[in-house]
Design a protein around this motif. Structure first.
Motif, PDB file in Angstrom:
ATOM      1  N   UNK A 109       4.271  -0.841 -13.546  1.00 63.73           N
ATOM      2  CA  UNK A 109       4.852  -2.177 -13.692  1.00 63.73           C
ATOM      3  C   UNK A 109       4.797  -3.037 -12.424  1.00 63.73           C
ATOM      4  N   UNK A 110       4.330  -2.473 -11.327  1.00 65.42           N
ATOM      5  CA  UNK A 110       4.321  -3.182 -10.045  1.00 65.42           C
ATOM      6  C   UNK A 110       2.880  -3.509  -9.648  1.00 65.42           C
ATOM      7  N   UNK A 111       2.678  -4.727  -9.126  1.00 71.94           N
ATOM      8  CA  UNK A 111       1.380  -5.118  -8.578  1.00 71.94           C
ATOM      9  C   UNK A 111       1.554  -5.344  -7.091  1.00 71.94           C
ATOM     10  N   UNK A 112       0.632  -4.793  -6.285  1.00 75.29           N
ATOM     11  CA  UNK A 112       0.719  -4.937  -4.832  1.00 75.29           C
ATOM     12  C   UNK A 112      -0.615  -5.387  -4.256  1.00 75.29           C
ATOM     13  N   UNK A 113      -0.563  -5.882  -3.034  1.00 71.87           N
ATOM     14  CA  UNK A 113      -1.740  -6.166  -2.222  1.00 71.87           C
ATOM     15  C   UNK A 113      -1.302  -5.989  -0.772  1.00 71.87           C
ATOM     16  N   UNK A 114      -2.237  -5.656   0.107  1.00 72.67           N
ATOM     17  CA  UNK A 114      -1.903  -5.403   1.516  1.00 72.67           C
ATOM     18  C   UNK A 114      -2.817  -6.228   2.402  1.00 72.67           C
ATOM     19  N   UNK A 126       4.376  -7.630  -3.112  1.00 70.50           N
ATOM     20  CA  UNK A 126       4.552  -6.949  -4.393  1.00 70.50           C
ATOM     21  C   UNK A 126       5.259  -7.858  -5.372  1.00 70.50           C
ATOM     22  N   UNK A 127       4.858  -7.709  -6.626  1.00 71.03           N
ATOM     23  CA  UNK A 127       5.523  -8.360  -7.736  1.00 71.03           C
ATOM     24  C   UNK A 127       6.150  -7.270  -8.573  1.00 71.03           C
ATOM     25  N   UNK A 128       7.456  -7.358  -8.740  1.00 77.18           N
ATOM     26  CA  UNK A 128       8.150  -6.389  -9.554  1.00 77.18           C
ATOM     27  C   UNK A 128       8.353  -6.937 -10.953  1.00 77.18           C
ATOM     28  N   UNK A 129       8.473  -6.063 -11.933  1.00 75.19           N
ATOM     29  CA  UNK A 129       8.654  -6.542 -13.296  1.00 75.19           C
ATOM     30  C   UNK A 129       9.961  -7.328 -13.437  1.00 75.19           C
ATOM     31  N   UNK A 130       9.935  -8.305 -14.310  1.00 74.93           N
ATOM     32  CA  UNK A 130      11.131  -9.148 -14.543  1.00 74.93           C
ATOM     33  C   UNK A 130      12.079  -8.466 -15.492  1.00 74.93           C
TER      34      UNK A 130
END
Length: 130
Positions: A109-114, A126-130
């Motif tokens: 459920x999490x999208x990340x980038x570094x 990071x975008x966490x689920x709503x």
């Protein structure tokens, strides 16, 4: 109890201030001279000006280089910032010349980038689920 302040060690405080404000969008909160060359320099989210402060701390302590080098070599981010949409933020920042070492990656459920903050650190968004 709550987190009031956290820090990232930076190679150059002026360069870090430009990156963290002009590229990432944080706002300078405190800028107080400490000694001859260093500053107590903090930034905050414009969405929470009274929230947690990020100290852009000079990387002068001898342990900092070895610690940051080991994290970078292993691809481990020093900090993580929440964003509404990792894909949109990735595009915006990439268009501004930010170097990403990890493109947006969905992990459940999490999208990340570094990305490289240009001051010696890897930072994750990071975008966490709503």
């Amino acid at each position: 109890m709550k987190i009031h302040l956290t820090s990232v060690s930076v190679d150059d405080q002026a360069k870090a201030l430009r990156f963290y404000t002009e590229i990432l969008g944080f706002v300078k909160k405190h800028d107080v001279p400490v000694g001859e060359t260093d500053r107590w320099l903090t930034v905050v989210s414009p969405e929470e000006p009274g929230g947690t402060e990020l100290l852009l701390e000079p990387a002068g302590h001898p342990a900092v280089k070895a610690y940051r080098d080991a994290l970078t070599e292993d691809g481990i981010p020093l900090a993580q910032f929440a964003v509404a949409d990792v894909h949109a933020e990735y595009e915006r920042m990439r268009d501004l010349g930010v170097v990403f070492v990890q493109e947006p990656l969905e992990m459940g459920p999490v999208t990340t980038a570094v990305f490289d903050d240009t001051c010696g650190n890897l930072i994750q968004i990071a975008t966490e689920p709503q």
